[in-house]
Design an enzyme around this catalytic site. Structure first.
Site, mmCIF file in Angstrom:
data_model
loop_
_atom_site.group_PDB
_atom_site.id
_atom_site.type_symbol
_atom_site.label_atom_id
_atom_site.label_comp_id
_atom_site.label_asym_id
_atom_site.label_seq_id
_atom_site.Cartn_x
_atom_site.Cartn_y
_atom_site.Cartn_z
ATOM 1 N N TYR A 121 43.164 48.829 37.152
ATOM 2 C CA TYR A 121 44.211 49.856 37.110
ATOM 3 C C TYR A 121 44.978 49.896 35.797
ATOM 4 O O TYR A 121 45.688 50.856 35.537
ATOM 5 C CB TYR A 121 45.192 49.648 38.275
ATOM 6 N N LYS A 127 35.305 38.156 45.202
ATOM 7 C CA LYS A 127 33.860 38.335 44.997
ATOM 8 C C LYS A 127 33.434 37.257 44.003
ATOM 9 O O LYS A 127 33.018 37.542 42.881
ATOM 10 C CB LYS A 127 33.602 39.761 44.466
ATOM 11 N N ASP A 181 33.100 42.312 50.580
ATOM 12 C CA ASP A 181 32.168 43.015 51.479
ATOM 13 C C ASP A 181 32.211 42.405 52.884
ATOM 14 O O ASP A 181 32.144 43.116 53.890
ATOM 15 C CB ASP A 181 30.740 43.049 50.902
ATOM 16 N N ASP A 193 43.157 48.345 47.199
ATOM 17 C CA ASP A 193 43.198 49.793 47.413
ATOM 18 C C ASP A 193 42.183 50.191 48.475
ATOM 19 O O ASP A 193 42.488 50.926 49.417
ATOM 20 C CB ASP A 193 42.893 50.514 46.096
ATOM 21 N N ASP A 215 42.713 51.316 52.963
ATOM 22 C CA ASP A 215 42.391 52.581 53.646
ATOM 23 C C ASP A 215 41.657 52.277 54.954
ATOM 24 O O ASP A 215 41.898 52.926 55.977
ATOM 25 C CB ASP A 215 41.553 53.508 52.756
#
Ligand code: IPM
Ligand code: MN
Length: 350
Positions: free
Chosen positions: A135, A187, A221, A245, A249
């Protein structure tokens, strides 16, 4: 007395902020504190009118408030990125709101798309780092527009930024006093620089400063898989900006949708900003049909952070009551009530 900057913003932002302010006015009256609002006209309409996104003078005024209450940013006629980067992200960065606090909580009476999951199964908090990662906008083009074009978007993690985010997550788990567990979502098998730093800092800080908090790790994941299959495994999830982010959602969906998901951009030492995490919903704008509970929940978070925890809890209880006993659905146009009526229902049940 608290000074609150109000940025209704784009699309349905003004409609839901109006309901949030209605509830805030009522609770401040009942609780005996005062809220003094200053409204700021920022967003797509102002940009189209004047070319201004966030004038420096406005930014320096915003630094002087106790908190900022934001509706939504994003306008269908403005190229993606201009308002998001120029307004929302600029505010997060300039005010150093390094935590994006996103609770994922299923209230009684709210439908979740997860079969057989109940409110006791879906109750965790995502702590999203909010000032670093991809970002920051580091990168650029080389030979743009040619067949040899190169686009680079770098992900920046600093030890300081990671440390302060992790500490906040541990403190959050301690304060919640539930499973007392923090899951680092990363990750480490591919992002071997970024998550090497995160993982080292995670264990160092956890071991030294928060020995009674359980440390857990999940790849991003796998995290989304467990959020669907076993959300009850989570207490506090901490992660970098972009992963945060994306997973929030999904979090919003399993707690009943964008209409109910609230978030806070927090600078624990400075000015924080509170918003419903759904967008500006252009297709519903002006119809009085969107769900204001996310915006009302964001107002409750704001009170909690500025030091009015009891008032915040009363709002949360009223939201819970309205979810359990009144609303037919959380979705826009399907609530059985208008936007304004939902605001009235919460106000009446404070
Ligand atoms: C959010 C939004 C923003 C983000 C966009 C609008 C820049 O998706 O608050 O989650 O990516 O942080
Ligand atoms: Mn998002």
């Amino acid at each position: 007395m608290y000074n609150i900057a109000v940025i209704p913003g784009d699309g349905t932002g003004p409609e839901v902020v109006r309901e949030g302010l209605k509830v805030l006015d009522a609770i401040s009256g009942l609780s005996g504190f005062k809220l003094n609002y200053v409204h700021y006209d920022l967003g797509g309409d102002r940009y189209q009118r004047s070319g201004e996104v966030l004038p420096d003078g406005v930014l320096s005024e915003l630094r002087g408030f106790d908190a900022i209450y934001l509706g939504a940013i994003g306008h269908p006629d403005v190229k993606p990125g201009i308002l998001e980067k120029g307004l929302l992200l600029r505010l997060r960065f300039e005010l150093d709101q390094y935590i994006n606090l996103r609770p994922v909580k299923l209230y009684q009476g709210v439908d979740t798309p997860l079969k057989d999951k109940k409110p006791e199964d879906i109750d965790f908090v995502v702590i999203r780092e909010n000032t670093e990662g991809q970002y920051v906008g580091a990168g650029g083009f080389l030979r743009k527009g040619t067949p040899d074009e190169i686009a680079i978007q770098e992900s920046i993690s600093t030890r300081k930024g990671v440390d302060r985010c992790l500490r906040y997550a541990y403190l959050c788990a301690k304060k919640r006093n539930k499973a007392k567990k923090v899951t680092l979502c990363g990750k480490t098998n591919v992002l071997t620089y970024t998550f090497d730093l995160w993982e080292r800092a995670f264990h160092e800080i956890g071991q030294k400063e928060f020995p009674d908090i359980t440390r857990d790790y999940a790849h991003v994941d796998a995290t989304v898989m467990w959020m669907v299959k076993n959300p009850e495994w989570f207490d506090v999830i901490v992660t970098e900006n972009m992963f945060g982010d994306i997973i929030t959602d999904l979090g919003a969906m399993i707690q009943g949708g964008m209409g109910i998901a609230a978030g806070g951009n927090i600078n624990p030492e400075g000015v924080s900003m509170f918003e419903p995490i759904g967008g500006s919903a252009p297709k519903y704008t002006g119809q009085n049909v969107v769900n204001p509970l996310a915006a009302i929940g964001a107002a409750a978070m704001m009170l909690e952070i500025i030091g009015e925890a009891e008032a915040a809890l009363r709002i949360e209880k009223a939201i819970e009551f309205v979810c359990a006993n009144k609303l037919k659905s959380m979705a826009a146009g399907k609530m059985g009530y208008t936007t304004a009526q939902v605001g009235d229902l919460v106000t009446k049940n404070l």
